[in-house]
Design an enzyme around this catalytic site. Sequence first.
Site, PDB file in Angstrom:
ATOM      1  N   HIS A   7       1.565   6.815 -12.755  1.00 52.96           N
ATOM      2  CA  HIS A   7       0.673   7.207 -11.660  1.00 52.96           C
ATOM      3  C   HIS A   7       1.445   7.848 -10.521  1.00 52.96           C
ATOM      4  O   HIS A   7       2.668   7.750 -10.447  1.00 52.96           O
ATOM      5  CB  HIS A   7      -0.134   6.005 -11.135  1.00 52.96           C
ATOM      6  CG  HIS A   7       0.675   4.912 -10.482  1.00 52.96           C
ATOM      7  ND1 HIS A   7       1.107   3.787 -11.147  1.00 52.96           N
ATOM      8  CD2 HIS A   7       1.126   4.771  -9.207  1.00 52.96           C
ATOM      9  CE1 HIS A   7       1.757   2.991 -10.310  1.00 52.96           C
ATOM     10  NE2 HIS A   7       1.788   3.583  -9.120  1.00 52.96           N
ATOM     11  N   GLU A  43      -6.450  -0.765  -3.310  1.00 58.60           N
ATOM     12  CA  GLU A  43      -6.138   0.424  -4.095  1.00 58.60           C
ATOM     13  C   GLU A  43      -7.219   0.768  -5.097  1.00 58.60           C
ATOM     14  O   GLU A  43      -7.974  -0.095  -5.555  1.00 58.60           O
ATOM     15  CB  GLU A  43      -4.826   0.218  -4.843  1.00 58.60           C
ATOM     16  CG  GLU A  43      -4.881  -0.973  -5.776  1.00 58.60           C
ATOM     17  CD  GLU A  43      -3.669  -1.020  -6.699  1.00 58.60           C
ATOM     18  OE1 GLU A  43      -2.605  -1.397  -6.226  1.00 58.60           O
ATOM     19  OE2 GLU A  43      -3.829  -0.691  -7.882  1.00 58.60           O
ATOM     20  N   GLN A  60      -3.247   6.914  -7.770  1.00 61.63           N
ATOM     21  CA  GLN A  60      -3.432   5.585  -7.170  1.00 61.63           C
ATOM     22  C   GLN A  60      -3.607   5.784  -5.665  1.00 61.63           C
ATOM     23  O   GLN A  60      -2.654   6.139  -4.974  1.00 61.63           O
ATOM     24  CB  GLN A  60      -2.205   4.716  -7.454  1.00 61.63           C
ATOM     25  CG  GLN A  60      -2.302   3.302  -6.918  1.00 61.63           C
ATOM     26  CD  GLN A  60      -0.994   2.548  -7.121  1.00 61.63           C
ATOM     27  OE1 GLN A  60       0.038   2.964  -6.616  1.00 61.63           O
ATOM     28  NE2 GLN A  60      -1.052   1.460  -7.862  1.00 61.63           N
ATOM     29  N   HIS A  84       4.510   7.583  -3.511  1.00 56.89           N
ATOM     30  CA  HIS A  84       5.510   7.313  -4.548  1.00 56.89           C
ATOM     31  C   HIS A  84       5.070   7.900  -5.879  1.00 56.89           C
ATOM     32  O   HIS A  84       3.913   8.256  -6.073  1.00 56.89           O
ATOM     33  CB  HIS A  84       5.751   5.799  -4.706  1.00 56.89           C
ATOM     34  CG  HIS A  84       4.576   5.012  -5.203  1.00 56.89           C
ATOM     35  ND1 HIS A  84       3.644   4.426  -4.372  1.00 56.89           N
ATOM     36  CD2 HIS A  84       4.174   4.708  -6.463  1.00 56.89           C
ATOM     37  CE1 HIS A  84       2.731   3.795  -5.096  1.00 56.89           C
ATOM     38  NE2 HIS A  84       3.034   3.957  -6.377  1.00 56.89           N
ATOM     39  N   GLU A 134       8.785   4.145  -8.628  1.00 58.51           N
ATOM     40  CA  GLU A 134       8.360   2.863  -9.186  1.00 58.51           C
ATOM     41  C   GLU A 134       8.495   2.931 -10.701  1.00 58.51           C
ATOM     42  O   GLU A 134       8.241   3.982 -11.298  1.00 58.51           O
ATOM     43  CB  GLU A 134       6.891   2.628  -8.778  1.00 58.51           C
ATOM     44  CG  GLU A 134       6.272   1.330  -9.257  1.00 58.51           C
ATOM     45  CD  GLU A 134       4.783   1.242  -8.867  1.00 58.51           C
ATOM     46  OE1 GLU A 134       4.361   1.807  -7.842  1.00 58.51           O
ATOM     47  OE2 GLU A 134       4.048   0.607  -9.638  1.00 58.51           O
TER      48      GLU A 134
END
Length: 148
Positions: A7, A43, A60, A84, A134
Amino acid sequence: MLTRIDHVGIACADLAASIEFYRRTYGFEVAHEEVNEEQGVREAMLRVNGTDDGGATYLQLLEPTRDDSPVAKFLARHGEGVHHIAFGTADVAGAAAGIGGAGVRVLDSAPRRGSMDSRIVFLHPKDCGGVLTELVQAADQGRHHGEG
Ligand code: MC0
């Protein structure tokens, strides 16, 4: 080791308004919504392609739940935008160990709970060319690898 983009995380001030923008503008629908108190986010996961079995790619949308959270800090400093990028892996602990061994700061000493019961680890943006990164092991990828 990293096999796909899981994502892209996008910081937003108003989750409902952002969901509506992505629905109206691109036709993306919410596949999943949750609050993650540990991370301080509310989220929504919008599926771009694939199915919710560990192989999909999502946007996301992240709204902070408290002022001292990473996303609240990011919004105050940068405003809304890409927060991110997350790469999918079948073995998040192994991937983090390998990347950490190469000198990148791993921000979580053990994987934490992420969206949809995934297991996640963050890498420091200052060691990743300015990109908060991430690593994600989807819930069912763990099962495939015998981790329950
Ligand atoms: C901060 N910086 C970033 C950044 N956040 N750079 C790129 N992208 C980001 N998202 C930069 C700042 O501009 C600053 O650089 C420097 O990093 C230090 O930032 P800071 O604002 O002083 O904040 P720190 O050092 O207290 O924390 C930054 C750090 C933190 C990345 C370590 O936010 C963190 O641990 N993040 C990981 C957890 C997280 O973000 N959770 C929310 C998503 P300059 O040059 O200005 O000094 S949770 C999530 O997404 C879950 C639910 C999931 O995917 O399932």
